[in-house]
Each structure stands twice: as C-alpha cells, then as structure tokens.
Design an enzyme around this catalytic site. Structure first.
Site, PDB file in Angstrom:
ATOM      1  N   TRP A  19      38.342 -37.876  11.467  1.00 50.47           N
ATOM      2  CA  TRP A  19      38.816 -36.726  12.245  1.00 50.47           C
ATOM      3  C   TRP A  19      40.321 -36.547  12.067  1.00 50.47           C
ATOM      4  O   TRP A  19      40.818 -35.419  12.012  1.00 50.47           O
ATOM      5  CB  TRP A  19      38.484 -36.931  13.728  1.00 50.47           C
ATOM      6  CG  TRP A  19      38.990 -35.834  14.620  1.00 50.47           C
ATOM      7  CD1 TRP A  19      38.333 -34.687  14.967  1.00 50.47           C
ATOM      8  CD2 TRP A  19      40.270 -35.762  15.269  1.00 50.47           C
ATOM      9  NE1 TRP A  19      39.127 -33.913  15.788  1.00 50.47           N
ATOM     10  CE2 TRP A  19      40.318 -34.550  15.988  1.00 50.47           C
ATOM     11  CE3 TRP A  19      41.376 -36.613  15.304  1.00 50.47           C
ATOM     12  CZ2 TRP A  19      41.432 -34.174  16.733  1.00 50.47           C
ATOM     13  CZ3 TRP A  19      42.485 -36.238  16.044  1.00 50.47           C
ATOM     14  CH2 TRP A  19      42.512 -35.035  16.755  1.00 50.47           C
ATOM     15  N   HIS A  20      41.046 -37.660  11.955  1.00 48.31           N
ATOM     16  CA  HIS A  20      42.498 -37.566  11.847  1.00 48.31           C
ATOM     17  C   HIS A  20      42.962 -36.988  10.522  1.00 48.31           C
ATOM     18  O   HIS A  20      44.066 -36.429  10.442  1.00 48.31           O
ATOM     19  CB  HIS A  20      43.129 -38.949  12.046  1.00 48.31           C
ATOM     20  CG  HIS A  20      43.200 -39.365  13.475  1.00 48.31           C
ATOM     21  ND1 HIS A  20      42.133 -39.934  14.134  1.00 48.31           N
ATOM     22  CD2 HIS A  20      44.205 -39.285  14.390  1.00 48.31           C
ATOM     23  CE1 HIS A  20      42.485 -40.187  15.395  1.00 48.31           C
ATOM     24  NE2 HIS A  20      43.730 -39.809  15.573  1.00 48.31           N
ATOM     25  N   GLY A  21      42.167 -37.108   9.493  1.00 49.83           N
ATOM     26  CA  GLY A  21      42.600 -36.537   8.229  1.00 49.83           C
ATOM     27  C   GLY A  21      41.751 -36.977   7.056  1.00 49.83           C
ATOM     28  O   GLY A  21      40.975 -37.938   7.138  1.00 49.83           O
TER      29      GLY A  21
END
Length: 486
Positions: free
Chosen positions: A325-327
């Site tokens: 989700w963060h990247g």
C-alpha cells in the site's frame, strides 16, 4: 497546497470565516462550501486529477446504492466487485503497473528469458491510496450491513474529499465521519481551542523536528558508503523520528483543522515509540490503516478465529499488503514482511495482546523491564524503517550491514555531519526535549492536549508562544510531507 505553506495560511481562515459566519445557519450550504474548498485544495496540486477523484467518488456513491437495493446476493456481489475492481484497477495503473512489469521482466531475465514491456509515463495522483480506501470502506460496510448508503451526493463527496484528510489521511470510515457531515454542527469554543492546540503541536513536530531530522537522514542515507556504522545508526534513528513527526504531525494538523469545523476525525497515532512490543506498536502507529486492514482483510480471512498457522498466514498477508500500500517498491514490501516476522513470535506464544494499556500509566517513570522492552521495540522498528527509507534492497543490505561493523564503535563528530540548517547537537537536544514532552503527555490524545490547563493565562500563553517561536527559530529547509507520495 501544503499545510506548511503561505497559501494554506490564507486558505484556512477564509474557509473558516465563510463556514461559521456566512453559511453557519444552513447545513447544505456548509457542506457545499466544504466540498468546494476541498476540491480547490486538491486542485492546487494538479487540477487534472480532480476529475479522477470525482469519478471515484461517483462510482462508490452509485455502487453503494445498488448494493443496498439489490435483492439477490449475486447482484450485491456484482456491484461490490465492480467498485473494488475499478478502484483497485485505477490504483494499479497509476501506482503499481510499472513496478509489476519491471519485476516480471527482471524475473524472466533471471531464468534466461529476455522480455521487454512498455511502461507508463504517469504521475501518481496525490492521495489516491487514501481516498480509494475511503470509498472501499463505504461499499464494504454497506455490503456487510454495517451502514446504509446516503442519498445525498454532496454529503458523500465531503466524506471522501474533506480537505484536512484528503491527501494523507487518516483513513476515515463512513460509520464515523458521514453522520457528522449529515447533521447540523454548532461552533464550540472549547473544541476550536483544542483544535488550535493540536495544530500548534503538529506544526512543531513537522517543522522543528521532522524537517531538521530529514536533512541529516537524507545526508546519511544518500551517502551511506562514506559513514561509519555509528553514523548510519544515527541516520536510521533520525529517519524513524522524522517519519513519525512528519506523519503524526500531519495527522495532528488534520485533526486540529477538522475540529475548527466541528468535526472529529479518527485518531491516527498514539505515541507508538513508547510501545513494549511490535503488536502494541502497530496498535499505535498509523491506526486508521492498521484497523482498515484488520476489518476488511484480516477478519474476512478468518482473523484470530482460525488455527495458529492460519493466523500466521493472515498476519503475513496484511503486513505485506500494508507494505505494498505504501508504494510500488520491494523496500516497502520487505519492510512489511519484516514487521510480520517481528510479530509472529508473539502470535505463536499468544502474547500479542499483552500490552493494551498505556505504559507506566499513572506513574512518572517506567519500570526497568518496560524501558528495556521499549528500547528493543524502537530499535527493531528503526531497522525495518531503514529498509523502508533505502533506495532499493541492495542499498538496504549495504546500509544495515554497514551498521553492524567495527565502525559501529566510532564516535560520531560534528565534522562528519556538516552542512545542515541546525547543528546536530542542538537537534539532538531538541529531539530529547520533544520526547520528554511526548512521554509526559502520553495518556492524552496528543502531547500538549492538557498542558497548562490549570496554569494562569499569562503563563499558558507564554508556553504557546514559546512553541511558536521555537518552531520559527528551528525552521530549516522545508520538506514535503512524506506520506504525500503514498
């Protein structure tokens, strides 16, 4: 538009005055104002992506109604899958497509197959991960019978795009925020004062602590091959403090600004650096994301009501997904996997629910046992965040490997860390004082929530003025909020 910009300093009071002195007697007008202000706020980055936000909003508004009105379970699932598929499809194109095709090409190359895939030259829309999860939580809750859809598109649009939380959270739930939008709001002086106090603390964390820590963290991470292990560890610690103060500072400002408009947002941080194990850390760090994955992924997979090995499996899944989700980078995925490995032992011995209270509750100092546990937890999360911060996995291995060498015992000197806006010793003193303030206020919503409540007014205002002047004095090179890139 950044929270720490002149534009926002002009934008906020204008919206506040219009909200309470022009539209205050008309709920529809208030919500229209909030929506217009939110869209203007978002357009200041790139107006083209405003249409993507509006499309995503309409999609979930419409599919939510169709899910609720559908009679057959198959119809409900169709509209749910449509919303999830389109939302994740958009997220995948903008955020993950290049990562997956590059990873596939490298994997094929490793087994002797040459492959070339076209990549997309696209800009990641600001806040897409946050507003996508807002919408998904809405349709999930309707499908699961937790809430009913709203028939008011403006109200729903405000829920998705309310400007304090639009680009970096917290990730709200319709069951919590939407009822506040749908009912009349009255100005509360005490709520506004608390909001201003939280905004003040958020700016101090961002400008005085995070931005200055960022200068040193960037210097050390970007030139890690030139530093001894002791300085690398210092860089990792400073990055941990940076990302906490940056993101929790944003959350404090967001919660404080929302309070100015009579709205309470979900708490996103609860003093995570005072956690005694990794499970407690994740109950206190980015709470809105952790709870989102718990409610919409972990529990549907069986949660804790399955056997031990399935609980381990579910834990690995949610932490890897949290990293993703963060990247779109392996460093984020491995960071998530590391946290899963950290927490698995407590699941196996069933100690992951041991620390549900606040450490040293009602006491000034922690016990030696709690102190040791907090230090170990902090160092484990710091090493994981070093992976998170690294440019790639080769850099992560090199950086962490460089810590655990004989050079770890080299005493850092000022000459090693020259060129930043604030002297390193001065910064470490400020960080220490900050951590003391956080410790003293750890039983509150934020560190200075109740500080000075019983002091004489002149002393209380002197305290606030000291924070303001300290923030101005310690202002270094402005840094973008870290979580805007996610």
């Amino acid at each position: 538009m950044l929270f720490n910009s002149l534009g926002f300093a002009l934008f906020l009071p204008i919206v506040f005055v219009l909200y309470w002195f022009v539209t205050n007697k008309n709920l529809k007008a208030q919500n229209l104002l909030l929506l217009a202000a939110s869209y203007f706020f978002y357009s200041c980055w790139d107006y083209r992506f405003l249409f993507l936000l509006i499309f995503s909003t309409f999609l979930d508004f419409y599919t939510g109604q169709r899910i609720y009105r559908a009679v057959k379970p198959a119809s409900k699932k169709f509209w749910l899958y449509l919303s999830v598929g389109v939302n994740l499809g958009l997220l995948g194109v903008f955020k993950y497509y290049n990562f997956f095709v590059d990873s596939l090409a490298h994997s094929l190359s490793a087994v002797g197959v040459t492959a070339s895939f076209n990549t997309l030259d696209v800009i990641l829309p600001v806040g897409i991960s946050f507003y996508t999860f807002h919408g998904l939580s809405y349709v999930f809750d309707i499908h699961n019978g937790r809430t009913k859809p709203t028939d008011n598109f403006v109200d729903y649009s405000v829920f998705v795009s309310f400007f304090p939380l639009l680009v970096a959270g917290p990730i709200e739930r319709a069951t919590h925020l939407l009822p506040q939008i749908e009912k009349p709001r009255r100005f509360s002086y005490q709520q506004a004062v608390n909001g201003m106090r939280q905004i003040l603390w958020g700016y101090f964390k961002k400008v005085a602590i995070a931005d200055n820590c960022a200068e040193y963290a960037n210097m050390i991470f970007n030139n890690s091959g030139h530093y001894p292990g002791s300085v690398l560890l210092l860089g990792a610690v400073l990055f941990s403090i940076q990302i906490y103060c940056d993101f929790s500072g944003y959350s404090d400002i967001a919660l404080g600004v929302a309070r100015l408009f009579g709205i309470e947002l979900l708490r996103n941080f609860a003093f995570p650096f005072f956690s005694r194990d990794i499970a407690e850390f994740w109950r206190r760090w980015h709470i809105s994301l952790s709870s989102w994955f718990k409610d919409y992924l972990y529990i549907p997979l069986g949660g804790s009501k399955v056997n031990t090995w399935k609980r381990v499996r579910n834990t690995i899944i949610i932490f890897v997904m949290s990293g993703l989700w963060h990247g779109a980078a392996w460093t984020y995925i491995i960071w998530g996997a590391l946290n899963a490995l950290y927490i698995i032992p407590s699941i196996l011995i069933k100690s992951n629910r041991n620390h549900l209270d606040t450490v040293a509750q009602g006491r000034l100092l922690p016990s030696l046992s709690d102190t040791f546990k907090m230090l170990v937890t902090f160092m484990l999360t710091t090493l994981a965040l070093a992976v998170f911060r690294s440019a790639d996995m080769a850099h992560a291995f090199s950086f962490i490997g460089g810590i655990f060498t004989k050079s770890f015992f080299v005493i850092p000197t000022g000459e090693m860390l020259m060129g930043a806006s604030v002297n390193i010793l001065a910064l470490l003193v400020v960080v220490t004082l900050f951590m003391v303030a956080e410790w003293l206020g750890r039983e509150s919503l934020f560190a200075i929530e109740h500080t000075g409540e019983k002091w004489p007014r002149p002393l209380r205002w002197a305290f606030y003025l000291t924070i303001v002047l300290s923030t101005l004095y310690l202002t270094g090179i402005p840094q973008q909020f870290v979580y805007f890139q996610f």
